[in-house]
Design an enzyme around this catalytic site. Structure first.
Site, PDB file in Angstrom:
ATOM      1  CG  PHE A 134      -1.797   1.246   1.271  1.00 26.12           C
ATOM      2  CD1 PHE A 134      -2.990   1.285   0.557  1.00 26.12           C
ATOM      3  CD2 PHE A 134      -1.418   2.376   1.985  1.00 26.12           C
ATOM      4  CE1 PHE A 134      -3.789   2.420   0.565  1.00 26.12           C
ATOM      5  CE2 PHE A 134      -2.214   3.519   1.999  1.00 26.12           C
ATOM      6  CZ  PHE A 134      -3.403   3.526   1.286  1.00 26.12           C
ATOM      7  CG  ASP A 219       5.487   3.740   1.990  1.00 21.97           C
ATOM      8  OD1 ASP A 219       5.500   4.401   3.045  1.00 21.97           O
ATOM      9  OD2 ASP A 219       4.473   3.613   1.271  1.00 21.97           O
ATOM     10  CE  LYS A 248      -1.066   6.022   7.785  1.00 27.66           C
ATOM     11  NZ  LYS A 248      -0.706   5.428   6.502  1.00 27.66           N
TER      12      LYS A 248
HETATM   13  C1  PLP Z   1      -0.893   5.645   5.073  1.00 24.54           C
HETATM   14  C2  PLP Z   1       0.130   5.159   4.139  1.00 24.54           C
HETATM   15  C3  PLP Z   1       0.363   5.784   2.899  1.00 24.54           C
HETATM   16  C4  PLP Z   1      -0.507   6.927   2.383  1.00 24.54           C
HETATM   17  O1  PLP Z   1      -0.434   8.052   3.184  1.00 24.54           O
HETATM   18  P1  PLP Z   1      -1.554   9.198   3.004  1.00 24.54           P
HETATM   19  O2  PLP Z   1      -1.127  10.267   3.961  1.00 24.54           O
HETATM   20  O3  PLP Z   1      -2.871   8.577   3.348  1.00 24.54           O
HETATM   21  O4  PLP Z   1      -1.510   9.635   1.593  1.00 24.54           O
HETATM   22  C5  PLP Z   1       1.369   5.297   2.097  1.00 24.54           C
HETATM   23  N1  PLP Z   1       2.141   4.272   2.472  1.00 24.54           N
HETATM   24  C6  PLP Z   1       1.957   3.643   3.658  1.00 24.54           C
HETATM   25  C7  PLP Z   1       2.863   2.518   4.042  1.00 24.54           C
HETATM   26  C8  PLP Z   1       0.943   4.059   4.522  1.00 24.54           C
HETATM   27  O5  PLP Z   1       0.742   3.426   5.679  1.00 24.54           O
END
Ligand code: PLP
Length: 397
Positions: A134, A219, A248
């Site tokens: 994701f 990420d 986050k």
């Molecule tokens: C939450 C998340 C995203 C996306 O972040 P947003 O602020 O919602 O755009 C991308 N990668 C990971 C691993 C995430 O947990």
């Protein structure tokens, strides 16, 4: 003031929400418009790393708002310079670009890798990503994600994201061609249900990327900023990525994200990347307050200790219903049955907020400031809910 049926508000419907309106929060606790209190072990999906409305962040934002909200991204401002310096000093990276959401930081990482490929690798542009990954909800980050439910959505997707399997190095090797510029992954797949990459896999991946002269992109939007008990999750495995994204926890609830890269890969030219709100001093001041706290001596050690305490509490419950996985204060129970949604709903009724990224996975991502007695209370409510749901499920069978 609020209509009785909040579900029928003017907000565009993009997800199912319970009929609850939250009006205030403090630490691990939220209060709704009826005065009911909830113990929050989700914290906006691991966003509020210092809990709800932490005083140090509230004060930093209020002070900065009075001084300067946004001179515009074409000028320097003090908080953003200090924040970049701090992140660089605490990491393996040489430079930082700030954005407003995780998806936007990942878009930046994809663009930076493609730019580097166009300058230094004969136009290579493919980025190997992973099944169940994701990376966000823009078109490119949805294309980079490996969610089965998204495969048919918003076609045509952005091309150039072949998929490999987590913890299977030969599946990565099989996708690498002379068009490949990078490999991108979450060191712990969050939305997939908190699935950690194995140490050996990550070490092999680092070696593979270096051998092939391609970039390793982490990420760390969910795992970064102390969530796993380290400031960055990569520290745990003794390897360093070339590029990482943060989001986050970075703003403790205030929207800010970051694209971090080793100096030699920072190849954007003027006009390649930017944005109206990027690097604004208000967001940067929130993040500086968060990082000041998270990097205090002993803070991360305490997160690791509380993580162990949390896992012990969950193991006791999971004995009956499934198994536990995760790191630090990012934990999941993998259920034997797909009853996660029912357990989450039962907990909510009892005033406990957790979430279910999958029908058989419960995820917990409490405040890094959570107390042991709050963990005890969570465990008590969760155990009750799992008993309620399990027995009614057996009854239904
Ligand atoms: C939450 C998340 C995203 C996306 O972040 P947003 O602020 O919602 O755009 C991308 N990668 C990971 C691993 C995430 O947990």
């Amino acid at each position: 003031m609020l209509s009785s049926s909040v579900g029928k508000s003017s907000l565009m419907e993009t997800t199912r929400r319970p009929d609850i309106v939250f009006v205030s929060g403090q630490g691990s606790w939220l209060t709704d418009s009826n005065g009911k209190k909830y113990l929050d072990f989700s914290q906006g999906w691991a966003v509020n790393c210092l809990g709800h409305s932490p005083e140090i962040v509230a004060r930093a934002v209020a002070d900065q708002a009075r001084r300067l909200i946004n001179p515009g991204p074409a000028f320097f401002n003090e908080p953003v310079i200090n924040l970049a310096d701090l992140l660089v000093s605490k990491s393996c990276f040489g430079k930082v670009f700030f954005a407003n959401s995780g998806a936007e930081a990942n878009e930046g990482a994809i663009k930076l890798a493609r730019k580097w490929g166009s300058k230094h690798k004969s136009g290579a542009y493919e980025i190997v990503t992973f099944v169940n990954a994701f990376h966000g909800r823009t078109l490119a980050t949805m294309s980079a994600s490996g969610k089965a439910e998204w495969e048919k959505l918003f076609e045509p997707k952005v091309a150039g994201f072949p998929k490999a399997k987590l913890n299977d190095i030969s599946s990565v090797e099989a996708e690498i061609t002379d068009k490949t510029v990078a490999v991108m992954l979450e060191p712990i797949q969050g939305e997939a249900g908190v699935i950690p990459a194995e140490k050996e896999f990550l070490q092999d991946l680092r070696e593979l990327a270096s051998d092939k002269g391609i970039l390793l992109i982490f990420d760390e939007i969910q795992t970064g900023i102390g969530r796993t008990g380290h400031l960055f999750a990569y520290e745990e495995w003794g390897i360093e990525p070339d590029i990482a994204t943060l989001g986050k926890g970075l703003g403790g609830g205030f929207p800010i994200s970051a694209l971090c890269a080793r100096e030699e890969y920072c190849c954007f030219e003027h006009g390649d990347q930017g944005g109206t709100y990027n690097g604004n001093p208000l967001a940067a001041s929130a993040s500086l307050a968060v990082l000041k706290r998270v990097t205090e001596r002993g803070f991360l050690q305490d997160v690791r200790a509380k993580g162990e305490y949390l896992f012990q509490a969950l193991e006791k419950i999971a004995d009956r219903i499934g198994s536990v996985r995760g790191r630090g204060l990012l934990a999941a129970i993998v259920l034997k049955n797909p009853l996660a949604g029912d357990i989450v709903a039962d907990c909510l009724k009892s005033g406990l907020i957790i979430n279910a990224p999958k029908s058989n996975v419960i995820r917990l991502s409490p405040s890094l400031e959570v107390t042991r007695s709050e963990i005890d209370l969570m465990a008590e409510v969760l155990l009750g809910a799992s008993k309620n749901i399990n027995s009614s499920a057996m009854y239904m069978d």
